[in-house]
Design an enzyme around this catalytic site. Structure first.
Site, mmCIF file in Angstrom:
data_model
loop_
_atom_site.group_PDB
_atom_site.id
_atom_site.type_symbol
_atom_site.label_atom_id
_atom_site.label_comp_id
_atom_site.label_asym_id
_atom_site.label_seq_id
_atom_site.Cartn_x
_atom_site.Cartn_y
_atom_site.Cartn_z
ATOM 1 N N TYR A 15 11.942 -9.876 6.518
ATOM 2 C CA TYR A 15 11.770 -8.339 6.419
ATOM 3 C C TYR A 15 10.499 -8.416 5.631
ATOM 4 O O TYR A 15 9.617 -7.566 6.112
ATOM 5 C CB TYR A 15 12.805 -7.890 5.280
ATOM 6 C CG TYR A 15 14.115 -7.483 5.828
ATOM 7 C CD1 TYR A 15 14.369 -7.273 7.225
ATOM 8 C CD2 TYR A 15 15.270 -7.552 5.111
ATOM 9 C CE1 TYR A 15 15.680 -7.245 7.705
ATOM 10 C CE2 TYR A 15 16.681 -7.226 5.488
ATOM 11 C CZ TYR A 15 16.587 -7.173 7.016
ATOM 12 O OH TYR A 15 18.099 -6.994 7.403
ATOM 13 N N GLU A 27 -2.980 -1.258 8.657
ATOM 14 C CA GLU A 27 -3.617 -0.953 7.641
ATOM 15 C C GLU A 27 -5.204 -1.566 7.299
ATOM 16 O O GLU A 27 -5.358 -2.655 7.030
ATOM 17 C CB GLU A 27 -2.786 -1.292 6.237
ATOM 18 C CG GLU A 27 -1.438 -0.499 6.082
ATOM 19 C CD GLU A 27 -1.430 1.061 6.267
ATOM 20 O OE1 GLU A 27 -2.475 1.400 5.701
ATOM 21 O OE2 GLU A 27 -0.551 1.559 6.873
ATOM 22 N N GLU A 68 -2.267 -2.164 -3.117
ATOM 23 C CA GLU A 68 -2.475 -1.561 -1.658
ATOM 24 C C GLU A 68 -1.392 -1.554 -0.717
ATOM 25 O O GLU A 68 -1.275 -0.791 -0.068
ATOM 26 C CB GLU A 68 -3.737 -2.457 -1.180
ATOM 27 C CG GLU A 68 -4.221 -1.879 0.147
ATOM 28 C CD GLU A 68 -4.861 -0.433 0.330
ATOM 29 O OE1 GLU A 68 -4.127 0.298 1.057
ATOM 30 O OE2 GLU A 68 -5.574 -0.389 -0.562
ATOM 31 N N LYS A 85 0.411 19.374 6.070
ATOM 32 C CA LYS A 85 -0.551 19.386 4.835
ATOM 33 C C LYS A 85 0.168 20.137 3.568
ATOM 34 O O LYS A 85 0.309 21.298 3.673
ATOM 35 C CB LYS A 85 -1.923 19.856 4.988
ATOM 36 C CG LYS A 85 -2.723 19.150 6.071
ATOM 37 C CD LYS A 85 -3.931 19.630 6.304
ATOM 38 C CE LYS A 85 -4.932 18.705 7.085
ATOM 39 N NZ LYS A 85 -5.988 18.112 6.617
ATOM 40 N N LYS A 93 -0.324 10.643 -2.106
ATOM 41 C CA LYS A 93 -1.305 9.756 -1.397
ATOM 42 C C LYS A 93 -2.484 9.666 -2.496
ATOM 43 O O LYS A 93 -3.059 8.477 -2.405
ATOM 44 C CB LYS A 93 -1.752 10.309 -0.172
ATOM 45 C CG LYS A 93 -0.622 10.290 1.130
ATOM 46 C CD LYS A 93 -1.117 10.804 2.514
ATOM 47 C CE LYS A 93 -0.307 10.517 3.285
ATOM 48 N NZ LYS A 93 -0.891 10.648 4.761
ATOM 49 N N ASP A 94 -3.077 10.777 -3.134
ATOM 50 C CA ASP A 94 -4.249 10.518 -3.840
ATOM 51 C C ASP A 94 -3.823 9.557 -5.225
ATOM 52 O O ASP A 94 -4.694 8.906 -5.476
ATOM 53 C CB ASP A 94 -4.648 11.865 -4.499
ATOM 54 C CG ASP A 94 -5.258 12.720 -3.210
ATOM 55 O OD1 ASP A 94 -5.473 12.039 -2.229
ATOM 56 O OD2 ASP A 94 -5.423 13.873 -3.535
ATOM 57 N N SER A 97 -3.736 6.247 -4.055
ATOM 58 C CA SER A 97 -5.322 5.488 -3.951
ATOM 59 C C SER A 97 -5.998 5.518 -5.263
ATOM 60 O O SER A 97 -6.625 4.393 -5.335
ATOM 61 C CB SER A 97 -6.106 6.562 -3.097
ATOM 62 O OG SER A 97 -5.816 6.784 -1.756
#
Length: 118
Positions: A15, A27, A68, A85, A93-94, A97
């Site tokens: 896996y 990615e 990451e 959205k 997501k932000d 990041s």
């Protein structure tokens, strides 16, 4: 009902490798960071520093890749849940990041400190 399969070393390794292959295929940020890691590891080998300093650079470099991958997993889950959205989807997501940015900043700071002390 328990949704977790029984633990099997070889199946779980399969896996994990499947996840790595998926990240390498899909990615671009991970691919770029992995490419950078090759040069970073070469730099770690060539730099005149103590073993402890080299290990710090190696660990923080690997940490960037780990963060990451976690960020990519978060983004995939958000995309699975909704394609709309939504402020919470954007925030998730932000924040992922930001975690990547902090890990890169930590790694860069370690390089600066090692180079100043070496």
């Amino acid at each position: 009902m328990n949704n977790k399969p029984k633990y099997h070393l070889f199946k779980n390794t399969q896996y994990a490798l499947s996840g790595l292959v998926h990240a390498l295929k899909t990615e671009s940020s991970f691919k770029l960071e992995l490419l950078c890691a090759v040069f970073i590891i070469a730099g770690i080998i060539l730099i005149d520093a103590s073993l402890t300093q080299k290990m710090i650079l190696l660990v923080t470099g690997i940490l960037v890749l780990i963060v990451e991958l976690i960020n990519s997993a978060i983004e995939n889950v958000v995309d699975l849940v909704t394609l709309e959205k939504h402020p919470l989807a954007k925030a998730a997501k932000d924040i992922g990041s930001t975690a990547v940015m902090f890990s890169i900043g930590l790694h860069a700071a370690c390089w600066i400190l090692v180079l100043l002390w070496a």
